[in-house]
Scaffold this active site. Structure first.
Site, PDB file in Angstrom:
ATOM      1  N   LYS A   1      19.171  -3.292  60.008  1.00 15.85           N
ATOM      2  CA  LYS A   1      20.343  -4.162  60.147  1.00 15.85           C
ATOM      3  C   LYS A   1      20.291  -5.054  61.386  1.00 15.85           C
ATOM      4  O   LYS A   1      20.834  -6.152  61.392  1.00 15.85           O
ATOM      5  CB  LYS A   1      21.619  -3.330  60.143  1.00 15.85           C
TER       6      LYS A   1
ATOM      7  N   GLU B   1      32.412  -6.075  59.794  1.00 19.06           N
ATOM      8  CA  GLU B   1      32.915  -4.903  59.084  1.00 19.06           C
ATOM      9  C   GLU B   1      31.868  -3.813  59.194  1.00 19.06           C
ATOM     10  O   GLU B   1      30.694  -4.093  59.390  1.00 19.06           O
ATOM     11  CB  GLU B   1      33.120  -5.251  57.606  1.00 19.06           C
TER      12      GLU B   1
ATOM     13  N   SER C   1      14.184   2.079  55.166  1.00 20.65           N
ATOM     14  CA  SER C   1      15.136   1.174  55.818  1.00 20.65           C
ATOM     15  C   SER C   1      15.738   1.721  57.108  1.00 20.65           C
ATOM     16  O   SER C   1      16.146   0.957  57.971  1.00 20.65           O
ATOM     17  CB  SER C   1      16.252   0.804  54.843  1.00 20.65           C
TER      18      SER C   1
END
Ligand code: PLP
Length: 428
Positions: free
Chosen positions: A92, A114, A381
């Site tokens: 991310k 968010e 990930s």
């Protein structure tokens, strides 16, 4: 074929999906973002600053690791793209850093975002701290309770975590609250959306910032294997780590791509987050895509053991790639993901994020049907430290904590027997 790599079109459409279904006040704000982005990626200074940060701050390129024990288990040549080794523990940050740089370029002084489980919140709070930007993170009250450690992490990074107390008090409500804030404060505030979702230009921008995953993989696999991989596998929540891996490979038609969704605890509406097996076309939070909904178009509740995959909609580019047949989508259950978590931990010494464990479970499920000796890249990930409590709870509840065989090489990937419901190798 290469038309696929050129999407979206000028209106932000991927075929019939995507677009920007937003209140009028956001139209100029999204235009400003798109204009800034298009100029930035042509600006050598911007590109070199971004690349330097990816290298020196995020820790890129991440390794493409040959998982030898897992490979000999499954009979293929398996590589793991190690996004779990990125700063903050997942992919991310690739996006958060890029968008924070866009915010600075637009002269914005405040960041909002968010977050569901808190991963995107932590990545964004990190990027905001790095650039000295004020940062407010919207998080459902229920999620704040479940993920109190991440709340503390964000606060330590200087962000304010704002509890969202409406509806289910989870991710969907947090997104709505962030959008509302943005509408009111867009003059000095940039909204860093965390996945390849939402109105145009977000799905494009997030994809492009995550494409370092696929671009590095191409260079790395060409060096070690002297050829492209046969198969790519990644988990699909909103769809950013998967599109980041897949997109640079789209133009290579022999490369097969498999996206893995959260099959949750069952196939009934509310029990999973498998948009491609239980959803249909709809509009959610600014974009047209596959959405889990009831017969009246009300957004369905979702469930997954992995918070990062637990969302009712999927990125619009995935919807397009699904219909075009370019990417295959499958789902794996909570049980299979937990089993895969254990398998990777014990065969390779890597605790994967529960999201990434879905990709591993997809690999294990597909392995018998792949061409023998396939070269496979699985996107890992994120790392699993954040999920240890959750896994422990799940295994305790299912009385399986100590039931995992120690010697994985003797174990079989066989259908589950009734007394072995959560068996580590039960991929029926
Ligand atoms: C958030 C998250 C995901 C799911 O999001 P995508 O946008 O689909 O990538 C997957 N893995 C990890 C580790 C995450 O934190």
């Amino acid at each position: 074929m290469d038309k696929m790599s050129k999407m979206p079109d000028k209106r932000g459409r991927f075929g019939s999906y995507g677009g920007a279904f937003v209140p009028e006040t956001l139209v100029p704000v999204l235009r400003e973002l798109e204009k800034t982005y298009r100029a930035a990626i042509k600006d050598k200074t911007f590109i070199s600053e971004y690349k330097n940060l990816l290298r020196d701050y995020v820790g890129r390129p991440t390794p493409l690791y040959p998982a030898e024990r897992l490979s000999s288990e499954l009979g293929h040549k398996i590589y793991l793209k190690r996004e779990d080794l990125c700063h903050t523990g997942a992919h991310k940050i690739n996006n958060s850093i890029g968008q924070a740089m866009l915010a600075v370029r637009m002269g914005k002084t405040r960041i909002i975002a968010e977050t569901g489980a808190g991963q995107h919140g932590v990545a964004t709070a990190t990027a905001a701290a790095r650039f000295g930007l004020q940062c407010d993170i919207y998080m459902g009250e229920v999620d704040m309770d479940r993920q109190s450690l991440n709340v503390t992490r964000m606060e330590l990074l200087g962000a304010r975590v704002i509890p969202v107390k409406v509806g289910q008090k989870t991710l969907k409500e947090a997104v709505s609250a962030a959008i509302r804030d943005w509408v009111a404060n867009s003059g000095h505030t940039h909204y860093i959306l965390g996945s390849a979702l939402g109105p145009h230009p977000f799905p494009m921008i997030v994809r492009d910032f995550q494409s370092c995953i696929g671009k590095e993989s191409i260079m790395q696999i060409k060096k070690t294997e002297k050829k492209l991989p046969d198969v790519l596998i990644a988990c699909v929540g909103g769809g950013s780590n998967s599109i980041g891996l897949f997109h640079p490979f789209l133009k290579f038609s022999p490369v097969r791509m498999i996206g893995v969704e959260a099959g949750g605890s069952g196939s009934g509406l509310g029990e999973h987050a498998a948009r491609f097996s239980g959803g249909r076309t709809g509009i959610l939070q600014g974009t047209k895509t596959y959405v889990l909904q009831d017969e009246f178009g009300q957004i369905a509740l979702t469930h997954s053991v992995s918070a990062g995959l637990d969302y009712a909609a999927v990125g619009p580019e995935h919807a397009f790639l699904k219909d075009a047949g370019r990417v295959e989508y499958m789902k794996v259950s909570d049980d299979d993901a937990i089993a895969a978590f254990q398998i990777l931990s014990k065969t390779e010494g890597i605790l994967p994020a529960l999201e990434s464990a879905h990709a591993i479970a997809g690999l294990i499920k597909m392995a018998p049907s792949l061409t023998p000796k396939s070269t496979v890249i699985v996107n890992l990930s994120g790392r699993g430290d954040k999920d240890v409590e959750q896994v422990k709870k799940f295994l305790n509840k299912n009385l399986r904590l100590n039931a995992f065989p120690d010697d994985v090489s003797n174990a079989e990937f066989s259908p589950q027997s009734p007394e072995n419901q959560i068996g580590a190798y039960s991929f029926a």
